[in-house]
Design an enzyme around this catalytic site. Structure first.
Site, PDB file in Angstrom:
ATOM      1  N   ASP A  58     -11.933   7.253  -4.604  1.00 32.76           N
ATOM      2  CA  ASP A  58     -11.014   6.797  -3.569  1.00 32.76           C
ATOM      3  C   ASP A  58      -9.743   6.192  -4.185  1.00 32.76           C
ATOM      4  OD1 ASP A  58     -10.696   6.017  -0.636  1.00 32.76           O
ATOM      5  OD2 ASP A  58     -10.476   4.048  -1.583  1.00 32.76           O
ATOM      6  N   ASP A 111      -6.633  -6.210  -5.298  1.00 36.58           N
ATOM      7  CA  ASP A 111      -6.395  -5.081  -6.201  1.00 36.58           C
ATOM      8  C   ASP A 111      -6.972  -5.308  -7.597  1.00 36.58           C
ATOM      9  OD1 ASP A 111      -5.248  -2.470  -6.373  1.00 36.58           O
ATOM     10  OD2 ASP A 111      -3.763  -3.315  -7.756  1.00 36.58           O
ATOM     11  N   GLU A 138      -8.839  11.246  -4.889  1.00 37.81           N
ATOM     12  CA  GLU A 138      -7.916  11.173  -3.757  1.00 37.81           C
ATOM     13  C   GLU A 138      -6.542  10.731  -4.251  1.00 37.81           C
ATOM     14  OE1 GLU A 138      -6.987   8.914   0.426  1.00 37.81           O
ATOM     15  OE2 GLU A 138      -7.561   7.855  -1.393  1.00 37.81           O
ATOM     16  N   ARG A 153     -14.292  21.774   1.177  1.00 38.59           N
ATOM     17  CA  ARG A 153     -15.112  20.724   1.807  1.00 38.59           C
ATOM     18  C   ARG A 153     -15.013  20.866   3.320  1.00 38.59           C
ATOM     19  NH1 ARG A 153     -13.475  14.678   0.558  1.00 38.59           N
ATOM     20  NH2 ARG A 153     -11.739  15.351   1.875  1.00 38.59           N
ATOM     21  N   HIS A 183      -3.577   4.747  -6.699  1.00 40.39           N
ATOM     22  CA  HIS A 183      -3.349   3.314  -6.915  1.00 40.39           C
ATOM     23  C   HIS A 183      -3.996   2.807  -8.201  1.00 40.39           C
ATOM     24  CE1 HIS A 183      -1.627   3.467  -2.927  1.00 40.39           C
ATOM     25  NE2 HIS A 183      -2.707   4.154  -2.565  1.00 40.39           N
TER      26      HIS A 183
HETATM   27  C1  AAO Z   1      -7.951  -1.839   7.041  1.00 41.07           C
HETATM   28  C2  AAO Z   1      -7.002  -1.996   8.205  1.00 41.07           C
HETATM   29  C3  AAO Z   1      -5.654  -2.440   7.707  1.00 41.07           C
HETATM   30  C4  AAO Z   1      -5.778  -3.716   6.890  1.00 41.07           C
HETATM   31  C5  AAO Z   1      -6.784  -3.495   5.775  1.00 41.07           C
HETATM   32  C6  AAO Z   1      -7.055  -4.761   5.007  1.00 41.07           C
HETATM   33  O1  AAO Z   1      -6.882  -0.750   8.871  1.00 41.07           O
HETATM   34  O2  AAO Z   1      -4.832  -2.701   8.832  1.00 41.07           O
HETATM   35  O3  AAO Z   1      -4.545  -4.042   6.315  1.00 41.07           O
HETATM   36  O4  AAO Z   1      -8.023  -3.036   6.320  1.00 41.07           O
HETATM   37  O5  AAO Z   1      -7.583  -5.714   5.853  1.00 41.07           O
HETATM   38  C7  AAO Z   1      -9.378   2.780   5.044  1.00 41.07           C
HETATM   39  C8  AAO Z   1      -8.511   2.778   6.270  1.00 41.07           C
HETATM   40  C9  AAO Z   1      -7.593   1.596   6.278  1.00 41.07           C
HETATM   41  C10 AAO Z   1      -8.378   0.316   6.081  1.00 41.07           C
HETATM   42  C11 AAO Z   1      -9.038   0.432   4.723  1.00 41.07           C
HETATM   43  C12 AAO Z   1      -9.833  -0.802   4.324  1.00 41.07           C
HETATM   44  O6  AAO Z   1      -7.771   3.958   6.327  1.00 41.07           O
HETATM   45  O7  AAO Z   1      -6.949   1.544   7.544  1.00 41.07           O
HETATM   46  O8  AAO Z   1      -7.530  -0.791   6.125  1.00 41.07           O
HETATM   47  O9  AAO Z   1      -9.975   1.528   4.786  1.00 41.07           O
HETATM   48  O10 AAO Z   1     -10.749  -1.120   5.271  1.00 41.07           O
HETATM   49  C13 AAO Z   1      -2.888   5.384   1.476  1.00 41.07           C
HETATM   50  C14 AAO Z   1      -3.659   5.532   0.182  1.00 41.07           C
HETATM   51  C15 AAO Z   1      -4.940   6.271   0.337  1.00 41.07           C
HETATM   52  C16 AAO Z   1      -5.748   5.788   1.526  1.00 41.07           C
HETATM   53  C17 AAO Z   1      -4.872   5.867   2.738  1.00 41.07           C
HETATM   54  C18 AAO Z   1      -5.601   5.392   3.984  1.00 41.07           C
HETATM   55  O11 AAO Z   1      -2.842   6.132  -0.796  1.00 41.07           O
HETATM   56  O12 AAO Z   1      -5.687   6.087  -0.842  1.00 41.07           O
HETATM   57  O13 AAO Z   1      -3.726   5.050   2.544  1.00 41.07           O
HETATM   58  N1  AAO Z   1      -7.007   6.500   1.676  1.00 41.07           N
HETATM   59  C19 AAO Z   1      -8.238   5.941   1.105  1.00 41.07           C
HETATM   60  C20 AAO Z   1      -9.428   6.178   2.021  1.00 41.07           C
HETATM   61  C21 AAO Z   1      -9.285   5.342   3.257  1.00 41.07           C
HETATM   62  C22 AAO Z   1      -9.302   3.875   2.913  1.00 41.07           C
HETATM   63  C23 AAO Z   1      -8.684   3.569   1.612  1.00 41.07           C
HETATM   64  C24 AAO Z   1      -8.185   4.530   0.772  1.00 41.07           C
HETATM   65  C25 AAO Z   1      -8.778   2.208   1.127  1.00 41.07           C
HETATM   66  O14 AAO Z   1      -9.553   7.522   2.284  1.00 41.07           O
HETATM   67  O15 AAO Z   1     -10.266   5.605   4.210  1.00 41.07           O
HETATM   68  O16 AAO Z   1      -8.610   3.154   3.914  1.00 41.07           O
HETATM   69  O17 AAO Z   1     -10.010   2.135   0.443  1.00 41.07           O
HETATM   70  C26 AAO Z   1       1.841   7.430   2.407  1.00 41.07           C
HETATM   71  C27 AAO Z   1       1.262   7.585   1.029  1.00 41.07           C
HETATM   72  C28 AAO Z   1      -0.242   7.609   1.004  1.00 41.07           C
HETATM   73  C29 AAO Z   1      -0.802   6.479   1.815  1.00 41.07           C
HETATM   74  C30 AAO Z   1      -0.228   6.579   3.227  1.00 41.07           C
HETATM   75  C31 AAO Z   1      -0.789   5.522   4.164  1.00 41.07           C
HETATM   76  O18 AAO Z   1       1.709   8.638   3.116  1.00 41.07           O
HETATM   77  O19 AAO Z   1       1.710   8.778   0.462  1.00 41.07           O
HETATM   78  O20 AAO Z   1      -0.682   7.491  -0.316  1.00 41.07           O
HETATM   79  O21 AAO Z   1      -2.227   6.590   1.811  1.00 41.07           O
HETATM   80  O22 AAO Z   1       1.162   6.441   3.130  1.00 41.07           O
HETATM   81  O23 AAO Z   1      -0.369   4.283   3.768  1.00 41.07           O
HETATM   82  C32 AAO Z   1       4.162  10.796   5.688  1.00 41.07           C
HETATM   83  C33 AAO Z   1       4.339  10.923   4.208  1.00 41.07           C
HETATM   84  C34 AAO Z   1       3.115  10.437   3.450  1.00 41.07           C
HETATM   85  C35 AAO Z   1       2.881   9.056   3.846  1.00 41.07           C
HETATM   86  C36 AAO Z   1       2.695   9.027   5.320  1.00 41.07           C
HETATM   87  C37 AAO Z   1       2.446   7.676   5.869  1.00 41.07           C
HETATM   88  O24 AAO Z   1       3.159  11.697   6.132  1.00 41.07           O
HETATM   89  O25 AAO Z   1       4.572  12.248   3.900  1.00 41.07           O
HETATM   90  O26 AAO Z   1       3.263  10.522   2.083  1.00 41.07           O
HETATM   91  O27 AAO Z   1       3.823   9.525   5.989  1.00 41.07           O
HETATM   92  O28 AAO Z   1       3.556   6.878   5.583  1.00 41.07           O
END
Ligand code: AAO
Length: 722
Positions: A432, A402, A469, A574, A436
């Site tokens: 992105d 981070d 985002e 989009r 955070h």
């Molecule tokens: C990968 C592996 C992981 C490993 C990591 C490190 O999959 O297992 O731990 O590497 O080795 C993308 C993939 C990830 C990947 C990452 C890095 O999606 O799987 O991890 O690349 O390679 C949060 C963030 C949001 C993010 C989203 C995926 O806030 O910014 O997670 N999106 C962006 C990109 C995305 C990318 C990253 C960020 C990182 O678009 O492609 O990740 O650069 C809650 C929170 C959200 C949170 C979600 C998921 O949501 O509100 O902010 O998003 O949790 O953690 C209900 C709730 C809702 C909640 C949801 C899930 O719906 O209403 O609020 O449940 O709990």
């Protein structure tokens, strides 16, 4: 590129003297004084544009001086023939012609012949003036300018500073010649000087001066016309881009297509063959800087940065730059997905490798290719409490190292990367993981960015488009509203609501919430929101939204949801463009060497080789045309039931949705003039005939429409059959 450089050069020369919103004359810094707030930013005396502005101001004054001091002579009706070709660019054709590319080419020719003609006009003036003092040779001037522009183009150097330097060298010469001419005419126009010369010579001089007036007037009108033919630049002068919410679409274009995981060369071709001709506004590319090479080549490796070198599975910096230029020529803006919240996460081995060959040790927080070390990161902790903003911002998202954006070195590196992308011509950024990052740190970063450059047809000093985002479904410590003053924010509630409605889990009447009027107090302000049916995360169960989210796999429902997103008046839209996947980690289609496969294309234009290409689906392509056509009209005459939802876009378009499993026949008010209309979802108007359903609109603007289950019917003036 050549035409861009020359056109912009001309624009800068003339904007100072000619355009509304600009005044020649003294201002705080002796150059531009603008009536638009657009131009207040980043304007320091050391800015090369400042120097140019002073010179263009001088030239403008000189031209005015010449005109003022000349004897009052009638203007000749016919301009010098060579120059008139230059002086008549078809500004309207740029806006209305569907082939922007050919316009650009004709702009190249016009500008190139314009430089020749300008040189000839100068020569003609020089040759005709009696006893011409030593003005300097304008012919050399124009030749050397054109040569230097050619050199820049040949070397593929697109660094604005270099171009501005060229202009710095060129413009003083123009200013000098213009001033000399102005002084000369001033003395020639002095009646005392005329007393002692014979009437024959007087007549000769009058003719020559007349010729000079004509030359000047042609030069100024030519420059003005070229500038007027530039899309966007003039029209958007009044935009307030301090909110960084302008995507800078070229006129009569809209919608951003996310070509997820596409290679740059393929994107360039898609801009030319599909996005440009179908009048899409822009394209979002997946992260382009060096990132982790993961063992499975999962798509998400792109979100684990290793350095800010532009080298990825999509291609090199040269290919990227070439792509931006080709998309620009096709009238399509480029936006880059930018990952600066974090760097790569520790893996099972050390070191880890990036796509440009750099190594890193995420556990030790060593990223030497940037270089970042442990001092540039937050302390080691995992995000485990979304109700605690500090935890969300200062801890690791899924163990991704981070970065600390309050650290000035970190910010400097981020700003350097983004400014480099601006130099390459991009229109803006998808930021992105903004949830955070602290909005205050982001503000400092955004405020440090260069303006997007007029060299790429942006309004002078405009700020890059920024869409952030921030997943806010209403129940966490960090809210999307904290970011709307900084730029646009992705409205994730849209994905859920539109998904639930067209998925049949919510009444169709709820669609009213997704219109500008209906959204007040429910969604983000329309001017600061970006909307989409699905994104690269939630279409595969990442991020948030779960089962509510529709994707290409539920085609009829998905088409309805996208059609609605493009037909409504809320936000910036989009369109997702996917590859087919069966598990949520699966990377893009690749060959045995792990090289991403290019999409193939079937005879009907659909994609093969594993690519879905929703943006090529006829229903979606045509809805982009609908969106562009009805732009600016009110969304009114909403007619809704639990199963259906219809509305007009002024008197230009009408659309109706059926989200139920039943066929429904009903009479709707379409607001359209009487006639037969082709439904652009089931077909299109081709050679005067409709390939889909024809709808009869009566004299009252009403039509009886039968909607199949989960279907949409869209009519607009251009689809009128008779
Ligand atoms: C990968 C592996 C992981 C490993 C990591 C490190 O999959 O297992 O731990 O590497 O080795 C993308 C993939 C990830 C990947 C990452 C890095 O999606 O799987 O991890 O690349 O390679 C949060 C963030 C949001 C993010 C989203 C995926 O806030 O910014 O997670 N999106 C962006 C990109 C995305 C990318 C990253 C960020 C990182 O678009 O492609 O990740 O650069 C809650 C929170 C959200 C949170 C979600 C998921 O949501 O509100 O902010 O998003 O949790 O953690 C209900 C709730 C809702 C909640 C949801 C899930 O719906 O209403 O609020 O449940 O709990």
């Amino acid at each position: 590129m050549k035409q861009l450089l020359i056109i912009v050069c001309c624009t800068l020369v003339v904007t100072n003297a000619q355009f509304p919103g600009f005044n020649i004359g003294p201002s705080g810094f002796g150059g531009f004084s603008f009536s638009s707030p657009l131009f207040n930013s980043s304007f320091t005396p050391s800015n090369p544009l400042d120097r140019i502005s002073k010179l263009t101001s001088t030239i403008g004054n000189a031209v005015n001086n010449v005109q003022r001091n000349l004897p009052r002579l009638p203007q000749l009706p016919n301009p010098i023939s060579a120059f008139s070709r230059f002086a008549r660019p078809s500004s309207s054709s740029v806006n209305s012609n569907s082939n922007f590319n050919s316009n650009q080419n004709s702009n190249v020719n016009r500008v190139s012949s314009g430089v020749d003609a300008a040189r000839n006009a100068f020569n003609e003036i020089m040759n005709r003036l009696p006893g011409v003092p030593n003005f300097g040779n304008p012919s050399d001037l124009f030749n050397s300018f054109r040569d230097s522009m050619n050199n820049i183009t040949d070397q593929r150097a697109v660094n604005p500073d270099q171009i501005l330097n060229q202009m710095n060298q060129f413009l003083p010469e123009v200013a000098r010649v213009m001033n000399n001419i102005a002084n000369y005419t001033k003395s020639a126009a002095n009646t005392d000087a005329w007393r002692n010369i014979s009437s024959a010579i007087r007549q000769q001089m009058q003719d020559r001066i007349q010729s000079m007036v004509r030359g000047f007037s042609n030069i100024t009108s030519a420059i003005r016309n070229v500038a007027n033919s530039l899309p966007n630049l003039v029209a958007n002068q009044a935009l307030n881009t301090t909110l960084r919410n302008q995507p800078f679409f070229f006129p009569n274009r809209s919608g951003i297509v996310h070509l997820f995981e596409w290679k740059f060369d393929d994107i360039a071709e898609e801009c030319e063959k599909v996005l440009g001709p179908n009048r899409y506004g822009g394209v979002q590319v997946s992260p382009i800087n060096e990132y982790l090479v993961s063992s499975s080549r999962a798509w998400w490796e792109r979100y684990q940065p290793v350095s800010y070198e532009i080298k990825s599975r999509s291609g090199t910096e040269r290919q990227f730059s070439d792509m931006v230029q080709r998309c620009l020529k096709a009238g399509v803006r480029v936006y880059v997905d930018v990952v600066v919240n974090h760097m790569a996460a520790p893996g099972s081995s050390t070191p880890l490798y990036g796509t440009a060959g750099s190594t890193c040790d995420p556990l030790a927080r060593e990223f030497p290719a940037v270089p970042f070390n442990a001092s540039h990161f937050h302390a080691d902790c995992l995000i485990d409490d979304y109700n605690n903003a500090t935890n969300v911002r200062d801890c690791e998202l899924g163990s991704l190292a981070d970065l600390d954006q309050s650290n000035s070195f970190v910010r400097e590196k981020i700003v350097g990367y983004l400014n480099h992308l601006i130099d390459l011509g991009v229109a803006g950024f998808r930021m992105d993981a903004c949830k955070h990052m602290d909005p205050e740190d982001l503000k400092i970063i955004y405020d440090s960015l260069k303006p997007v450059s007029p060299l790429y047809f942006y309004p002078p000093f405009a700020r890059p488009f920024i869409y952030q985002e921030v997943i806010d479904l209403g129940s966490e410590a960090v809210s999307a509203k904290e970011y709307t003053d900084l730029g646009v924010v992705m409205e994730f509630q849209w994905c859920l609501v539109v998904g639930d409605i067209f998925g049949g889990n919510l009444s169709a009447a709820a669609l009213e919430m997704l219109t500008k009027n209906g959204s007040t107090g429910v969604l983000l302000p329309s001017s600061q929101a970006l909307v989409f049916v699905d994104n690269h995360d939630n279409q595969r169960g990442h991020g948030a939204g779960g089962a509510s989210i529709l994707n290409y796999k539920q085609k009829p429902q998905y088409i309805q949801a996208v059609a609605f997103t493009l037909a409504t008046d809320y936000g910036i839209a989009r369109v997702m463009s996917s590859y087919d996947f069966s598990n949520s980690d699966q990377g893009p289609p690749e060959d045995s060497l792990q090289i991403i496969k290019s999409p193939g294309f079937a005879a009907d234009g659909s994609c093969t080789n594993g690519w879905v290409c929703e943006h090529r689906w006829p229903e979606i392509r045509r809805m982009i045309l609908f969106k562009n056509y009805v732009d600016g009209t009110p969304l009114d005459h909403i007619q809704s039931t639990n199963e259906t939802f219809a509305f007009c876009r002024g008197e230009k378009g009408f659309i109706v949705f059926n989200n139920s499993e039943d066929t429904i026949t009903q009479v709707y008010h379409t607001c359209l003039p009487q006639g037969q209309y082709c439904d652009i979802i089931s077909g299109e108007l081709s050679k005067g005939a409709c390939t889909g359903t024809v709808i009869n609109v009566d004299a009252n603007g009403d039509a009886q429409i039968t909607l199949a289950k989960n279907s949409v019917v869209a009519l607009y003036i251009p689809s009128k059959v008779v």
